[in-house]
Design an enzyme around this catalytic site. Sequence first.
Site, PDB file in Angstrom:
ATOM      1  CG  HIS A  75       0.001 -29.193  10.351  1.00  0.00           C
ATOM      2  ND1 HIS A  75      -0.987 -29.565   9.468  1.00  0.00           N
ATOM      3  CD2 HIS A  75      -0.635 -28.451  11.319  1.00  0.00           C
ATOM      4  CE1 HIS A  75      -2.153 -29.070   9.866  1.00  0.00           C
ATOM      5  NE2 HIS A  75      -1.970 -28.406  10.991  1.00  0.00           N
ATOM      6  CG  HIS A 146      -2.159 -23.797   9.880  1.00  0.00           C
ATOM      7  ND1 HIS A 146      -2.795 -23.115  10.890  1.00  0.00           N
ATOM      8  CD2 HIS A 146      -2.293 -25.098  10.180  1.00  0.00           C
ATOM      9  CE1 HIS A 146      -3.264 -23.983  11.767  1.00  0.00           C
ATOM     10  NE2 HIS A 146      -2.981 -25.194  11.358  1.00  0.00           N
ATOM     11  CD  GLU A 284      -5.641 -25.963   8.616  1.00  0.00           C
ATOM     12  OE1 GLU A 284      -4.715 -26.779   8.607  1.00  0.00           O
ATOM     13  OE2 GLU A 284      -6.393 -25.814   9.592  1.00  0.00           O
TER      14      GLU A 284
HETATM   15  C1  BGC Z   1      -5.298 -28.964  13.076  1.00  0.00           C
HETATM   16  C2  BGC Z   1      -5.434 -28.784  14.570  1.00  0.00           C
HETATM   17  C3  BGC Z   1      -4.122 -28.309  15.105  1.00  0.00           C
HETATM   18  C4  BGC Z   1      -3.777 -27.015  14.425  1.00  0.00           C
HETATM   19  C5  BGC Z   1      -2.427 -26.539  14.862  1.00  0.00           C
HETATM   20  C6  BGC Z   1      -4.970 -27.647  12.495  1.00  0.00           C
HETATM   21  O1  BGC Z   1      -4.799 -27.786  11.122  1.00  0.00           O
HETATM   22  O2  BGC Z   1      -6.474 -29.480  12.508  1.00  0.00           O
HETATM   23  O3  BGC Z   1      -5.792 -30.003  15.193  1.00  0.00           O
HETATM   24  O4  BGC Z   1      -4.133 -28.132  16.477  1.00  0.00           O
HETATM   25  O5  BGC Z   1      -3.755 -27.199  13.050  1.00  0.00           O
HETATM   26  O6  BGC Z   1      -2.412 -25.226  15.116  1.00  0.00           O
END
Ligand code: BGC
Length: 308
Positions: A75, A146, A284
């Site tokens: 991310h 998210h 997402e």
């Molecule tokens: C991911 C997860 C991750 C989470 C974080 C998601 O987009 O796929 O693996 O733990 O984000 O909160």
Amino acid sequence: TNFGGRIVSFMVPDKAGKPTDIVLGYDSLNHYLHNNEAYFGALIGRYGNRIAKGSFQLEGRTYQLPINNAPNSLHGGPKGFHNQVWDAKLIDAQHLELQYVSKDGEEGYPGNLTAKVVYTLTDENALQIDYTATADKATVVNLTNHAYFNLNGAGAATINDHLLQINADHFTPVDSTLIPTGVLAAVKGTAFDFTKAHAIGDSLGSKDIQMINGKGYDHNFALNRTAAPGLQTAATVYAPSTGIQMEVLTLEPGIQFYGGNFLDGSLVGKQGKPYAFRSAFCLETQHFPDAPNQKSFASTVLLPGKTY
Ligand code: BGC
């Protein structure tokens, strides 16, 4: 909020007309500053989801990103877009424009990138998110949001009773570090078959290696798109007890269905409610994880002069 472009609350009426907040989050900025590993409600960039070992090559150069989800980069890194203060402009009561300029080399990514996100609340009770970005050097971009949802209300015990439908015949299986293997696997006959709506909890006990690698659902689905341009339905979620239904439409080729497997009750959110294991889901919309290292996935390269 202009901190991370985060959605902090989303109120919708349930079947009895009672306003229900369906998005997880905190009551104060301080909590967002100190508990941001969950990315509650945030805009994600420069690259949503994982890049293997935080490394990729572009135009003959190797770039190294911070490893914040060992052994990978997740991310956009620890100072990703979720942790930046965006410039906010209220266009009118229904449109909020956010802009963030990410500097050349920030979190390891090449090129100055100007990202603009417009949140629109439509007359049909839809939240529309329009993302654009331009860069002055070749770079990679994969923006998403998210938000964590519980359609029984943020803080309700589980989402495993929600009925989920995902418009995908294939998904991208992952290794034990959640990096796609590069294969597109058919969902038919597996725990990943959401082509017809059914409860999220139905197959959580499955011994499928993918369920073990993901600790539950934490996978990118390759959406079935027709050739028609424009938004197409990616997923529908329905909570029988409140009657609240959410539809997700996108232009993107993929959607990450994350079932809240890393929530464990230790994060205490709005109104003092702890967020328990699998008490929220994220959907997402995105290009596929690790696309910068996977030749068979649609490219996430943005060139100067082009608009994401
Ligand atoms: C991911 C997860 C991750 C989470 C974080 C998601 O987009 O796929 O693996 O733990 O984000 O909160």
